[in-house]
Design a protein around this motif. Structure first.
Motif, mmCIF file in Angstrom:
data_model
loop_
_atom_site.group_PDB
_atom_site.id
_atom_site.type_symbol
_atom_site.label_atom_id
_atom_site.label_comp_id
_atom_site.label_asym_id
_atom_site.label_seq_id
_atom_site.Cartn_x
_atom_site.Cartn_y
_atom_site.Cartn_z
ATOM 1 N N SER A 90 0.762 -1.298 0.235
ATOM 2 C CA SER A 90 -0.163 -0.031 0.146
ATOM 3 C C SER A 90 0.923 1.418 0.205
ATOM 4 N N ALA A 91 2.054 1.148 0.574
ATOM 5 C CA ALA A 91 2.910 2.713 0.403
ATOM 6 C C ALA A 91 3.528 2.693 -0.510
ATOM 7 N N LEU A 92 3.600 1.613 -0.983
ATOM 8 C CA LEU A 92 4.825 1.903 -2.246
ATOM 9 C C LEU A 92 3.644 1.358 -3.612
ATOM 10 N N ARG A 93 1.962 2.035 -3.892
ATOM 11 C CA ARG A 93 1.250 1.532 -4.642
ATOM 12 C C ARG A 93 1.899 2.589 -6.136
ATOM 13 N N HIS A 94 1.914 3.971 -4.855
ATOM 14 C CA HIS A 94 1.730 5.012 -6.415
ATOM 15 C C HIS A 94 3.548 5.427 -7.236
ATOM 16 N N LEU A 95 4.596 4.356 -6.266
ATOM 17 C CA LEU A 95 5.692 4.218 -7.010
ATOM 18 C C LEU A 95 6.180 3.073 -8.321
ATOM 19 N N LEU A 96 5.426 2.504 -7.872
ATOM 20 C CA LEU A 96 5.289 1.056 -8.648
ATOM 21 C C LEU A 96 4.760 0.959 -10.433
ATOM 22 N N SER A 97 5.450 1.700 -11.135
ATOM 23 C CA SER A 97 4.245 1.471 -12.771
ATOM 24 C C SER A 97 3.768 -0.314 -12.743
ATOM 25 N N GLY A 115 8.024 -6.021 -8.265
ATOM 26 C CA GLY A 115 8.202 -5.501 -7.603
ATOM 27 C C GLY A 115 7.324 -5.803 -6.464
ATOM 28 N N PHE A 116 6.348 -6.442 -6.503
ATOM 29 C CA PHE A 116 5.221 -7.901 -4.791
ATOM 30 C C PHE A 116 5.884 -8.651 -4.455
ATOM 31 N N LEU A 117 6.367 -9.420 -5.574
ATOM 32 C CA LEU A 117 6.822 -10.347 -4.890
ATOM 33 C C LEU A 117 8.638 -10.346 -4.341
ATOM 34 N N LEU A 118 9.402 -8.999 -5.153
ATOM 35 C CA LEU A 118 10.575 -9.192 -4.008
ATOM 36 C C LEU A 118 10.358 -8.684 -3.196
ATOM 37 N N LEU A 119 9.617 -7.863 -2.885
ATOM 38 C CA LEU A 119 9.066 -7.751 -1.557
ATOM 39 C C LEU A 119 8.826 -8.570 -0.412
ATOM 40 N N ILE A 120 7.695 -9.094 -1.176
ATOM 41 C CA ILE A 120 7.598 -10.883 0.048
ATOM 42 C C ILE A 120 8.527 -11.075 0.224
ATOM 43 N N ALA A 121 9.333 -11.833 -0.484
ATOM 44 C CA ALA A 121 10.736 -12.622 -0.578
ATOM 45 C C ALA A 121 11.563 -11.903 0.433
ATOM 46 N N SER A 122 11.998 -10.694 0.338
ATOM 47 C CA SER A 122 12.150 -10.260 1.324
ATOM 48 C C SER A 122 12.021 -9.776 2.637
ATOM 49 N N ILE A 123 10.493 -9.807 2.641
ATOM 50 C CA ILE A 123 10.279 -9.758 4.671
ATOM 51 C C ILE A 123 9.543 -11.194 4.607
ATOM 52 N N VAL A 124 9.647 -12.140 3.741
ATOM 53 C CA VAL A 124 10.340 -13.665 4.557
ATOM 54 C C VAL A 124 11.267 -14.012 4.879
ATOM 55 N N THR A 125 12.287 -13.577 4.452
ATOM 56 C CA THR A 125 13.588 -13.634 4.458
ATOM 57 C C THR A 125 13.809 -12.965 5.714
ATOM 58 N N ALA A 126 13.198 -11.935 6.352
ATOM 59 C CA ALA A 126 14.034 -11.124 7.298
ATOM 60 C C ALA A 126 12.908 -12.176 8.172
ATOM 61 N N ILE A 127 11.485 -12.727 7.920
ATOM 62 C CA ILE A 127 10.840 -13.432 9.289
ATOM 63 C C ILE A 127 12.256 -14.317 9.852
ATOM 64 N N GLU A 128 12.439 -15.028 7.983
ATOM 65 C CA GLU A 128 12.997 -16.862 8.427
ATOM 66 C C GLU A 128 14.826 -16.422 9.563
ATOM 67 N N ARG A 158 -3.772 -11.360 -2.149
ATOM 68 C CA ARG A 158 -3.942 -9.911 -1.327
ATOM 69 C C ARG A 158 -3.064 -8.540 -2.010
ATOM 70 N N ALA A 159 -2.307 -9.078 -1.867
ATOM 71 C CA ALA A 159 -1.077 -7.727 -2.363
ATOM 72 C C ALA A 159 -1.816 -6.584 -3.562
ATOM 73 N N GLU A 160 -2.649 -7.845 -4.941
ATOM 74 C CA GLU A 160 -2.476 -7.067 -5.810
ATOM 75 C C GLU A 160 -4.443 -6.945 -5.783
ATOM 76 N N ALA A 161 -4.577 -7.694 -5.275
ATOM 77 C CA ALA A 161 -6.772 -7.682 -5.506
ATOM 78 C C ALA A 161 -6.666 -6.330 -4.312
ATOM 79 N N PHE A 162 -6.410 -6.707 -2.493
ATOM 80 C CA PHE A 162 -6.390 -4.925 -1.953
ATOM 81 C C PHE A 162 -5.690 -3.892 -1.674
ATOM 82 N N SER A 163 -4.672 -4.581 -1.077
ATOM 83 C CA SER A 163 -3.365 -3.360 -0.783
ATOM 84 C C SER A 163 -3.417 -2.453 -2.020
#
Length: 230
Positions: free
Chosen positions: A60-67, A74-87, A117-122
């Protein structure tokens, strides 16, 4: 931007009407594979909850910055980064739990609920609404995963949260019921499918019971007396 639903509507969708595990049937691989005991289910459910909430916030914070052409990568890279940090955090602070969960922690990246949910809502909502959606979608998934884990462990092993002291440093939640073994089927993969089917059936039954009954229109007014036969 789509109109923002109310917090109550977001909570109802995530916890019940559009539940990730019971309605959308997403993330079934970890849902069925890890739910043979309550500790693993709780840990993976919490990790998925954090990933969903953090992903929703970031998207949601980056939605206006990503064409549009680079939005999904971009969404996949963000998800992978977050999951890697959690792991990495689990590996650092709960190494025994990290060893038990193994491959299923990084596999959170492939959970369709995060990208869906990232694509459909956030990507269409402000940060506050997106964060609430991620939180309640994660809570709904956690509830189903924990219910499966508790049910299967209770039936299969006669215990609840066994190993919580070693894996989560929470020995006070361990509970032993009985002294012998339980129903082996509940601990097997077949038991996972049957348990999930039971939960889905219970939800459908509850929804049908709660739905208002549509009364068929009367063909005649009962207040009018029938004419006497000639």
């Amino acid at each position: 931007m789509d109109p923002s639903p109310s917090p109550a509507q977001i909570a109802e969708q995530g916890l019940w009407r559009n539940n990730v595990g019971l309605v959308q049937l997403l993330g079934l691989c970890p849902l069925l594979a890890v739910s043979h005991n309550a500790v693993n289910a709780l840990a993976l459910g919490l990790a998925t909850l954090i990933a969903l909430t953090a992903t929703a916030l970031g998207v949601s914070a980056l939605r206006h910055l990503l064409s549009r052409p680079i939005r999904l990568p971009g969404f996949l890279l963000l998800i992978a980064s977050i999951v890697t940090a959690i792991e990495l955090l689990i590996h650092a602070f709960l190494p025994a739990l990290h060893e038990v969960l193994g491959l299923f922690l990084p596999l959170i990246v492939t959970n369709c609920a995060l990208l869906g949910r990232a694509e459909a809502f956030s990507s269409r909502q402000p940060v506050a609404s997106a964060a609430l959606d991620g939180l309640f979608m994660g809570l709904g998934f956690l509830a189903v995963l924990l219910a499966l884990g508790m049910l299967r462990e209770l039936l299969g092993q006669g215990s609840l949260f066994a190993g919580a002291g070693r894996l989560l440093h929470l020995p006070f939640i361990e509970l032993r019921i009985g002294s012998g073994g339980g129903l082996l089927l509940a601990s097997l993969p077949t038991g996972a499918f049957l348990s999930l089917a039971l939960l889905v059936a219970l939800k459908q039954w509850r929804d049908l019971r709660a739905a208002p009954r549509q009364a068929s229109p009367s063909t005649e007014d009962p207040r009018l007396e029938r004419p006497a036969a000639p």
